[in-house]
Structure formats: structure tokens, C-alpha cells
Design a protein around this motif. Structure first.
Motif, PDB file in Angstrom:
ATOM      1  N   ASN A 122       2.776   3.319  -7.320  1.00 34.22           N
ATOM      2  CA  ASN A 122       1.345   2.732  -7.686  1.00 34.22           C
ATOM      3  C   ASN A 122       1.199   2.228  -9.202  1.00 34.22           C
ATOM      4  O   ASN A 122       0.321   1.353  -9.283  1.00 34.22           O
ATOM      5  CB  ASN A 122       0.311   3.795  -7.474  1.00 34.22           C
ATOM      6  CG  ASN A 122      -0.142   3.800  -5.778  1.00 34.22           C
ATOM      7  OD1 ASN A 122      -0.718   3.002  -5.430  1.00 34.22           O
ATOM      8  ND2 ASN A 122       0.391   4.876  -5.331  1.00 34.22           N
ATOM      9  N   THR A 123       1.895   2.809 -10.075  1.00 33.60           N
ATOM     10  CA  THR A 123       1.768   2.266 -11.289  1.00 33.60           C
ATOM     11  C   THR A 123       2.719   1.163 -11.459  1.00 33.60           C
ATOM     12  O   THR A 123       2.103   0.009 -12.159  1.00 33.60           O
ATOM     13  CB  THR A 123       2.426   3.341 -12.276  1.00 33.60           C
ATOM     14  OG1 THR A 123       1.557   4.586 -12.410  1.00 33.60           O
ATOM     15  CG2 THR A 123       2.429   3.056 -13.887  1.00 33.60           C
ATOM     16  N   HIS A 133      -0.015   3.307   3.829  1.00 27.27           N
ATOM     17  CA  HIS A 133      -1.180   4.403   3.911  1.00 27.27           C
ATOM     18  C   HIS A 133      -2.173   3.831   2.729  1.00 27.27           C
ATOM     19  O   HIS A 133      -1.855   3.081   1.968  1.00 27.27           O
ATOM     20  CB  HIS A 133      -0.574   5.643   3.495  1.00 27.27           C
ATOM     21  CG  HIS A 133      -1.606   6.879   3.499  1.00 27.27           C
ATOM     22  ND1 HIS A 133      -2.709   6.958   2.822  1.00 27.27           N
ATOM     23  CD2 HIS A 133      -1.750   7.910   4.634  1.00 27.27           C
ATOM     24  CE1 HIS A 133      -3.486   8.052   3.170  1.00 27.27           C
ATOM     25  NE2 HIS A 133      -2.727   8.564   4.343  1.00 27.27           N
ATOM     26  N   ASP A 134      -3.473   4.132   3.192  1.00 28.13           N
ATOM     27  CA  ASP A 134      -4.427   3.494   2.250  1.00 28.13           C
ATOM     28  C   ASP A 134      -4.624   3.907   1.124  1.00 28.13           C
ATOM     29  O   ASP A 134      -5.248   3.281   0.238  1.00 28.13           O
ATOM     30  CB  ASP A 134      -5.842   3.524   3.044  1.00 28.13           C
ATOM     31  CG  ASP A 134      -6.055   4.982   3.321  1.00 28.13           C
ATOM     32  OD1 ASP A 134      -5.338   5.869   3.156  1.00 28.13           O
ATOM     33  OD2 ASP A 134      -7.349   5.264   3.907  1.00 28.13           O
ATOM     34  N   ILE A 135      -3.880   5.104   0.418  1.00 30.90           N
ATOM     35  CA  ILE A 135      -4.175   5.607  -0.712  1.00 30.90           C
ATOM     36  C   ILE A 135      -2.609   5.131  -1.287  1.00 30.90           C
ATOM     37  O   ILE A 135      -2.516   5.569  -2.631  1.00 30.90           O
ATOM     38  CB  ILE A 135      -4.329   6.910  -0.744  1.00 30.90           C
ATOM     39  CG1 ILE A 135      -3.082   7.811  -0.229  1.00 30.90           C
ATOM     40  CG2 ILE A 135      -5.559   7.214  -0.085  1.00 30.90           C
ATOM     41  CD1 ILE A 135      -3.129   9.250  -0.369  1.00 30.90           C
TER      42      ILE A 135
END
Length: 201
Positions: free
Chosen positions: A86-87, A118-120
């Protein structure tokens, strides 16, 4: 930016040394305090200095996690992998092929979980597996069958590998690495190449 997940500080050079450049972020899962090869004890500081030379030569950036070498846990790796994905938000993610090595298996499984849609989580659209020299003699698992190839400068790869003096060994000699690159090159009518297996594209 592309992300390379490297179970140990050498796997990225063995599998991706030919493509390693400033567009790559390398995530190392751990590094032992001391590593004894024969009568030589290579300290953690020595190993870190070796990889600093790789960064200087290629322009790549890296991060070192603190997981215990030879005792990685899939569950403990997942959150770290999710965070770095995510980073960095990589265009491509390169993952070491699972093998007889328990750390490679744990990193492989954790990465596939972290990469689930996945949404996160950031959804990486291109995921490739890179090979290691032991893939040619590890008969206890499915053969590595690459379906994506990138031509490389073999001299660059060997130069990088030789900077990792603590990791140069007979079972993954420079001749072995050159032979693998020549084989992969023959598959796409090039002098030398690195082979990858597409997981997602």
C-alpha cells in the motif's frame, strides 16, 4: 515503481539482478546476525554494507524487516507485506519462487495472501515469480516453468552477484548463473535473459 520481495539479502540479485535498477524497491524479510561460511563469519554489518553497494550500483531502494531468518512465519509477514504494498503501490510485484527453503515458502504464501483483492488492500495488477538457482535441482516440488522473459546484460548481473561476496557459493556459482541466463535467453532468441512465471497480469 516495481516491488521485489526478497526472503533473504541475495535472492533479489539471484532472480532479478539483470533488471534491478532505480525503478525497483526491494523488501528484505530479514537478515541474520552472523553467517558462518566455512571458517569465515560474515556479520550483519558486513552483509548490509554489501547490499549498500548493490543500491549504489543500481539506484534501487530497499527496506529491511526484522523477521528471524530460518524461522519466518507466514502470519507474521502478511501485515508487513500489506503495508509495503500500500505504500509503494507497485506496477509489478516480483516474488521469489517457493522452494525447499522454509523462509521462501513462508514469504511466498504471505505475499499471495497480502495480494488478494480486498477493499483494504492495494490491488497489484501484475505479479510475477522469479527463479533461483536451486529451482534446477530441487526435485521435491513442481518444476519452475517461466512464461515471461526479459533480456539482460549478464555481465551486469554477475558484477552485482560478486558484490555479495558472502553469498557466492559453489551450488550457485557464476557459471551456474550464466548458464541459467543463457538458457532463458535461448527461449526468446536473445543472448541472455531472466525468466519469470506470471501469477497475475
Amino acid at each position: 515503481m516495481d516491488l521485489i520481495i526478497s526472503p533473504h539479502v541475495d535472492d533479489e540479485v539471484l532472480g532479478c539482478g539483470g533488471i534491478l535498477d532505480s525503478n525497483h524497491f526491494v523488501l528484505h524479510c530479514g537478515l541474520s546476525e552472523n553467517q558462518l561460511h566455512g571458517k569465515i563469519n560474515f556479520t550483519r554489518e558486513y552483509r548490509l554494507a554489501e547490499f549498500k553497494e548493490i543500491e549504489t550500483e543500481t539506484g534501487c531502494t530497499s527496506k529491511l524487516l526484522d523477521h528471524p531468518v530460518n524461522n519466518y512465519s507466514c502470519n507474521n509477514l502478511i501485515k508487513d507485506f500489506e503495508d509495503i504494498i500500500n505504500t509503494v503501490k507497485p506496477d509489478k510485484l516480483y516474488l521469489a519462487n517457493h522452494s525447499y527453503n522454509q523462509d521462501h515458502k513462508a514469504a511466498y504464501d504471505a505475499a499471495l495472501i497480502a495480494l488478494r483483492p480486498h477493499d483494504i488492500n492495494f490491488f497489484v495488477k501484475k505479479v510475477l515469480i522469479y527463479e533461483q538457482p536451486q529451482d534446477f535441482w530441487d526435485s521435491g516440488r513442481e518444476d519452475f516453468k517461466p512464461n515471461y522473459f526479459i533480456p539482460i546484460d549478464i555481465d551486469k548481473k554477475i558484477k552485482l552477484y560478486n558484490k555479495l561476496n558472502s553469498q557466492v557459493r559453489g551450488h550457485r556459482s557464476t557459471d551456474h548463473i550464466k548458464t541459467i541466463a543463457k538458457l532463458r535467453g535461448m527461449q526468446i532468441n536473445e543472448a541472455h535473459a531472466e525468466g519469470f512465471k506470471i501469477v497475475r497480469w
